[in-house]
Structures are given as structure tokens and as C-alpha cells.
Design a protein around this motif. Structure first.
Motif, mmCIF file in Angstrom:
data_model
loop_
_atom_site.group_PDB
_atom_site.id
_atom_site.type_symbol
_atom_site.label_atom_id
_atom_site.label_comp_id
_atom_site.label_asym_id
_atom_site.label_seq_id
_atom_site.Cartn_x
_atom_site.Cartn_y
_atom_site.Cartn_z
ATOM 1 N N HIS A 465 0.838 -1.206 -0.039
ATOM 2 C CA HIS A 465 -0.002 -0.151 -0.065
ATOM 3 C C HIS A 465 0.799 1.235 -0.216
ATOM 4 O O HIS A 465 0.643 2.175 -0.897
ATOM 5 N N GLU A 466 1.739 1.216 0.938
ATOM 6 C CA GLU A 466 2.678 2.423 1.133
ATOM 7 C C GLU A 466 3.683 2.618 -0.048
ATOM 8 O O GLU A 466 3.808 3.564 -0.563
ATOM 9 N N HIS A 469 1.595 4.491 -2.841
ATOM 10 C CA HIS A 469 1.638 6.020 -2.621
ATOM 11 C C HIS A 469 2.915 6.277 -2.938
ATOM 12 O O HIS A 469 3.491 7.390 -3.740
ATOM 13 N N GLU A 494 -6.048 7.654 -2.360
ATOM 14 C CA GLU A 494 -5.775 6.060 -2.197
ATOM 15 C C GLU A 494 -5.791 5.283 -3.188
ATOM 16 O O GLU A 494 -5.791 3.962 -3.104
ATOM 17 N N SER A 497 -2.147 3.410 -4.013
ATOM 18 C CA SER A 497 -1.805 2.766 -2.893
ATOM 19 C C SER A 497 -2.685 1.656 -2.968
ATOM 20 O O SER A 497 -2.142 0.412 -2.860
ATOM 21 N N TYR A 609 -10.938 6.024 2.017
ATOM 22 C CA TYR A 609 -10.401 4.595 1.613
ATOM 23 C C TYR A 609 -11.419 4.090 0.881
ATOM 24 O O TYR A 609 -11.116 3.304 0.002
#
Ligand SMILES: [Zn+2]
Length: 675
Positions: A465-466, A469, A494, A497, A609
Motif C-alpha cells: 500500500h505505502e 503511494h 488512495e 496505494s 479509503y
């Protein structure tokens, strides 16, 4: 005394010279940076020449170089490697920052120049990104109150300053209250059920806290989650869970109730001054969703199927308790424990059997490899670059043609100087105005430090996920820094990510990176199958606790009253309205809901999200339709989404990539909430 912020950085890639930056440099540098920026603003505002895009909007974009330089280091340090000195500076600087921002947007001469350009935007012959920048600049002034009468403007500015201080206090209270709780067990006490890896991490925590040889559990999520999953002792589970849900709501100086009800009231007041009925209306006006009604409509669409699912899950858990001879009703501190039991029986997945396939270094390299296959970019460890902590690894990221994309820092381990959670941030954003500036991006996580560091599936997802980003920041190709990378509408940010998480779970990808840390054995198909089945398991709960927190956020910020509310009863009312099960709490209760009270961005924005999940689920369908590494699809995603930052309307960017509007069905299917 010399101050490294006042000198050019002759370091490799211009990375901040962390060795020579000392805590005492920040305040001096901030003060100088504010002064320098003020002088630049004065010059732009007092310019005798007629206002043009170049001499006003673009000039503003060029200004504040020193402020970005200092802030870029300071705000990363205050999150990732803080101490008492930095925390004090943060308290001091937060209201100054807000005051400085306020002054800029209250500058009437400057606003009239921006307005003049805005009123003739059609005739100015601006490129698409410039039109967007003008729009954003003008809107920023209006949203900060520049179009109000002087009295009201001053009140808005005061509110901004006060809110900034309160938000900082809110976050610090959580950190301090989190650090002040520990559950200490020695070997003879009740550690029954806890796997060896969990105990090992708890021993490490004990070492860090000067309690060698003792198992220390804390209420940080990576410590409490495995404890709740495995600890057989129900009383201890209750104890640590209650400590968690009471975080920053104890009878001490770190209690956040006073802070947050004040924040909610002041935000409502500010919104009203700016012409909106509530903070939620004010915030959403500047988002992809546009209105609270649009948000609620989406939440409700998912809430109903989630409620059916979570009730089924609760009765499964209750059955399991009875089977175990338990004579009690399911409570929230039982949820993880019995869920884990059912999970391990139904999918007979022993985490001790799975975790060895997810060693941190291999997972990280697996994420890198996905980016290489999709976009042709490569990651090479940059030797000889000093970062701010020995745990950080720095990578040089290069494009397929060998050109430099940027630096990527990974900072994965938890430590007391780091705030909880996981995030992407940057020391320098990408831009291409007068020269090409390549980004320096960082990923922070809070994995318990261990050797080897074996990750659970949630942690694997967090890493991907990070990293998503990170790619958004790294692959940015824009002219203006304020539009680069993740500087997009908050409910769009989001997408890059969350879409990355899909690759983490694809069998083809798992087989390439999930290899046994000792033997190198590829993860067996049997385990993959169970992992995938487990994907929809417990989704009633996960969806419910998330949505409950989103509804709570919308309730606080939908307030049209500026009176301070009683936190306990307000929260209870909000949860009663959606008929939340007793055995489920919102993912965050108000007193430790960092997203919405420690910062402004996620206030009336926690829904983002799942808003983005609609996009990522629907977007990943495009890859599934064409092949998950399909080159034209990847190229389109890179060019239409990742490179574009905030240069255009997000819905338009999405449509350019997908060829149509997003649909909710793939999300419901992925979560097992629909067939
Ligand atoms: Zn994120």
C-alpha cells in the motif's frame, strides 16, 4: 553558528545532510523561512505591473523554497524520529505555521491580483495544468476566507491558529498515552497461546523499554493485534483491549475529550463563517465526492450488505465460544481470538507456517519487482548515502532508459521515536518548472524489529500500500510541485496505494516473491489457495468497523451546532443510529481517531479509503481483463493517473484510464459482500 538550512546541500542527490542538522537548527530556520517567504509575497502583491499568471500565480509557486526545505525535514522527523525537543518545537511552530498561511490568504492585494487573473481565465491562454493551478490557488484563497469582511477574516484566522495547536496536542496526547501503557509478562505468567514470533517481538519491546527478559505488549496496533489473536487468557485480552479503546481517554493530562470536542466546535464555527452549514460541507466541497450526501449514499450502499455479513460472523463466533466450553457472550476483545480460531480451522492456515514465506526483505523486493514489470523502473540500493536513522535503506530509482526517477527511502521498523501507523511522505516533491527536480520519497511502517522480520498478511498489504503511494510520488511528471505526486484531491489519493495491494495477492506474484526465508522454497499452491479464500473471511467485521468509524467522522463533522458536545453520548448516539453491534467498535474511537482530529486532511474524509476502493477494485478489473502485467494497461495507468498528480479533475483522469465511470460491484465482490 552556521545552520545547514541556510547552505546549499552538496550531498548526493541533494538529500538533506542529516548528520549536520541538529534540533537547534529548526526554529532559527523556520523563522528565517517565514521572513523570506513574507518578503517574496510582499513583492508579488505590491508589483506595479498588471497581474498575470506568471507574475502572480506562478511566482507564488516559486516562493517559499526555504520553508519547503526546512519543513520537508522537520515534519518527517516529527513523525518518524521525534524527541522532546522536536515535540516542543512542533507545539511552537504549529500555530505559527497556521498564522503564516492565514496571513498569506488574507493578503487582500494578493487576493485581488489572483481574482483579476481568475476572472479572465478564459482569455489567458493557459495550459491545462495552469488552469488547474489557477483554480486551486483562487479556491484556496476563498476557502481561507479571503472574500470575507475583515472582521470575519480575522476570526477565521484565529480559529485556524487555535485549531492547529489543538490538532498537534491531540496527536501528541495519543503518542504519550500509548507509550505510557504496557502489559508486562514474565515467562512464568500467562503467555499461553502466543506464538514464538510474537513472544520474540515482545521480548524485543522489553529490551527497548529497559525490561530485558520480559515480554512487553503495548497498545500499538502491531503489538496488540497478535496479542488479541492468540492470547488464551481472556482477562488479559480484555485488559489490553480496554486500554486500547481508552487511549487518550484516561484520567490524566493526555485525555483528548476536551481537545476533540473543542476541535469539532471550532471547525463548525469556521465552516459557518465561510458560508457552509457544517465542516463536512466545507471539506467535501473541495473533494471528488463534493457533498456529504454523496458520501452517505456510498457508505449506505456498503453498510447494508456488511451488516448482514457481520451478524453471520458474530453468530459463528458465538457458536465457537460454546464449542470451546465458554459460557459468556461474545465481547469485542474476543473477536480477534475466535476469528483466528475459525480461520485456522476453516483454512487450516497456521500463521507460523505462512509467515516464513513473507520475510520483509523478500516482500519489499517483491513489491519492487511488480513495479519493474509494470513500468520498467528499477531499484538499486544507494550506498554511501546517510539518512536519519540506521534502520532506513535508501534506493536509487531509475526508469527503463536508465534516467534517474528519484530516491526512495524505506523506514520499516517500529521504535518509540516514531508515531504509530504507516505512511508515505517526501523530503522533496517532483517538479519541472525552471529545472527538473526529482523527488525524494519515504515509506514508513511500524513492523516489530526482529531478525528475520517475518510479516503477517496485513503487514504485507501495508507494505504494498505505502509502496503504491511511493510510486505516485516517484513517477510524478508535472510542472508545478504543488500538483506533484500525491498532491491530489484527498478522496483520490488512495487509488494508487490500494490498487498495489491487489498485486500482492495475485498467485503469479506470490509465487515470485513469497519464498521461504531459510530454504528459498516457493510458497505452496495449497497455502495460496487458502490465503485467497481467507481474503473474504471476516470482511463483515472489517467493513463494519471501518464504516462505523467513517459514520462517526461524518457525524462529528456534520455538526451544524457550534456547542461543545459530550463525547461519550455523542459517540453512542452516532453508533446507535447505524445499529452497530455491541461486540464491534468503530475502528477508531473519537479520543484516538488521529486521521480526523490530529490533522485536517482526513476530517470528514475517512470515507475516502472506501471511496478509493471503489476505484481501485474497478481499476484492477481493467488489469484482470487484459492481464495483470498488460503493458498498454500499465502504460495507461502510469500516464493517466500516476504521472498526472493534481493537474486535472480526478474523475476525468480515471475515465481516461478506464474508459468509463467507476462501478461499485467489484468492491462488493472482492469483500465477499455480494456474489
Ligand atoms: Zn494510504
Amino acid at each position: 553558528m552556521s545552520n545547514p538550512f541556510f547552505e546549499p546541500w552538496r550531498t548526493p542527490f541533494g538529500i538533506p545532510p542529516f548528520d549536520s542538522i541538529k534540533d537547534e537548527h529548526y526554529l532559527e530556520a523556520f523563522n528565517e523561512a517565514f521572513a523570506e517567504h513574507n518578503a517574496e509575497i510582499l513583492k508579488i502583491a505590491e508589483n506595479q505591473a498588471p497581474a498575470t499568471f506568471e507574475n502572480t500565480v506562478e511566482a507564488l509557486e516559486r516562493s517559499a523554497a526555504l520553508l519547503r526545505k526546512v519543513g520537508g525535514v522537520f515534519f518527517n522527523m516529527s513523525s518518524a524520529h521525534t524527541n522532546d525537543v522536536i515535540q516542543n518545537i512542533q507545539m511552537e511552530i504549529a500555530p505559527k505555521f497556521a498564522a503564516h498561511q492565514g496571513q498569506l490568504f488574507n493578503n487582500q492585494k494578493l487576493f485581488s491580483r489572483v481574482s483579476a487573473i481568475y476572472s479572465q481565465k478564459e482569455e489567458a491562454g493557459l495550459a491545462e495544468d495552469q488552469q488547474q493551478l489557477l483554480e486551486e490557488t483562487y479556491t484556496s484563497f476563498v476557502r481561507a476566507g479571503a472574500a470575507l469582511t475583515e472582521n470575519k477574516r480575522e476570526e477565521v484566522q484565529q480559529l485556524d491558529e487555535e485549531l492547529a495547536g489543538l490538532r498537534t496536542r491531540f496527536g501528541q496526547n495519543i503518542l504519550k498515552d500509548t507509550n505510557s501503557f504496557e502489559l508486562v509478562l514474565d515467562a512464568t505468567e500467562d503467555t499461553r497461546g502466543l506464538p514464538e514470533s510474537v513472544l520474540k517481538a515482545a521480548l524485543g519491546e522489553g529490551d527497548q523499554r529497559g525490561k530485558p527478559g520480559q515480554y512487553v505488549f503495548t497498545i500499538s496496533r502491531s503489538s496488540i493485534t497478535p496479542f488479541l489473536q492468540y492470547a488464551e487468557n481472556r482477562e488479559l485480552r480484555e485488559k489490553i483491549y480496554k486500554a486500547y479503546t481508552q487511549c487518550a481517554n484516561n484520567d490524566n493530562e493526555y485525555n483528548n475529550h476536551k481537545v476533540l470536542k473543542k476541535i469539532a466546535a471550532l471547525r463548525a464555527r469556521r465552516a459557518q463563517l465561510l458560508g457552509f452549514e457544517s465542516h463536512a460541507r466545507y471539506m467535501l466541497d473541495d473533494r471528488m465526492a463534493k457533498t456529504p450526501e454523496a458520501v452517505t449514499e456510498l457508505l449506505d450502499k456498503i453498510w447494508e450488505p456488511a451488516k448482514i455479513k457481520v451478524n453471520e460472523e458474530a453468530s459463528d463466533l458465538q457458536d465457537r465460544i460454546q464449542e470451546d466450553g465458554g459460557n459468556f457472550s461474545l465481547a469485542s476483545w474476543d473477536w480477534w481470538y475466535y476469528t483466528e480460531k475459525i480461520r485456522s480451522e476453516r483454512f487450516s492456515l497456521d500463521p507460523a507456517e505462512v509467515k516464513p514465506f513473507f520475510e520483509l526483505g523478500k516482500v519489499r523486493d517483491g513489491a519492487f519487482a511488480v513495479a519493474t514489470r509494470l513500468y520498467g523502473i528499477t531499484f538499486e540500493e544507494a550506498v554511501g548515502i546517510r539518512s536519519y536513522h540506521p534502520d532506513v535503506i535508501t534506493y536509487e530509482v531509475k526508469d527503463a532508459d536508465g534516467s534517474l526517477i528519484g530516491l526512495f527511502l524505506v523506514d520499516y521498523f517500529m521504535r518509540p521515536s516514531k508515531r504509530g501507523g504507516a505512511w508515505m511522505s517526501k523530503f522533496r516533491g517532483q517538479s519541472n518548472l525552471d529545472e527538473s527536480v526529482r523527488p525524494i520519497v519515504v515509506n514508513c511502517c511500524n513492523f516489530p524489529k526482529a531478525d528475520p522480520c517475518l510479516l503477517g498478511m496485513d503487514e504485507v498489504r501495508t507494505l504494498f500500500h505505502e509502496f503504491g503511494h511511493g510510486l505516485h510520488g516517484l513517477l510524478s511528471q508535472v510542472r508545478y510541485e504543488s500538483q506533484s505526486g500525491t498532491n491530489v484531491k484527498q478522496d483520490f489519493v488512495e487509488l494508487p496505494s490500494q490498487i498495489m495491494e491487489h498485486w500482492a495477492m495475485e498467485p503469479e506474484v506470490l509465487r515470485s516473491y513469497a519464498r521461504h526465508y531459510e530454504t528459498g522454497e516457493v510458497i505452496p499452491d495449497g497455502i495460496i489457495e487458502k490465503l485467497l479464500e481467507a481474503e473474504t473471511f471476516n470482511q463483515g467485521f472489517a467493513t463494519t468497523e471501518y464504516l462505523a468509524a467513517s459514520y462517526l467522522d461524518m457525524a462529528w463533522h456534520g455538526l451544524e451546532s457550534t456547542d461543545e458536545q459530550d463525547v461519550e453520548s455523542f459517540e453512542a448516539d452516532a453508533m446507535q443510529q447505524i445499529e452497530l453491534l455491541d461486540a464491534v467498535n468503530p475502528r477508531y474511537k473519537s479520543s484516538y481517531f488521529q486521521h480526523i482530529f490530529a490533522g485536517d486532511n482526513y476530517s470528514a474524509g475517512y470515507y475516502a479509503y472506501i471511496w478509493a476502493e471503489v476505484l481501485d477494485a474497478d481499476g484492477f478489473e481493467a488489469f484482470k481483463e487484459n492481464g495483470i502485467f498488460d503493458a498498454p494497461t500499465a502504460k495507461s495507468f502510469r500516464e493517466n493517473v500516476l504521472e498526472r498528480g493534481g493537474t486535472a479533475d480526478p474523475m476525468m483522469l480515471y475515465r481516461q484510464f478506464r474508459g468509463r465511470d467507476p462501478e461499485v460491484a467489484p468492491l462488493l465482490k472482492n469483500r465477499g459482500l455480494a456474489d
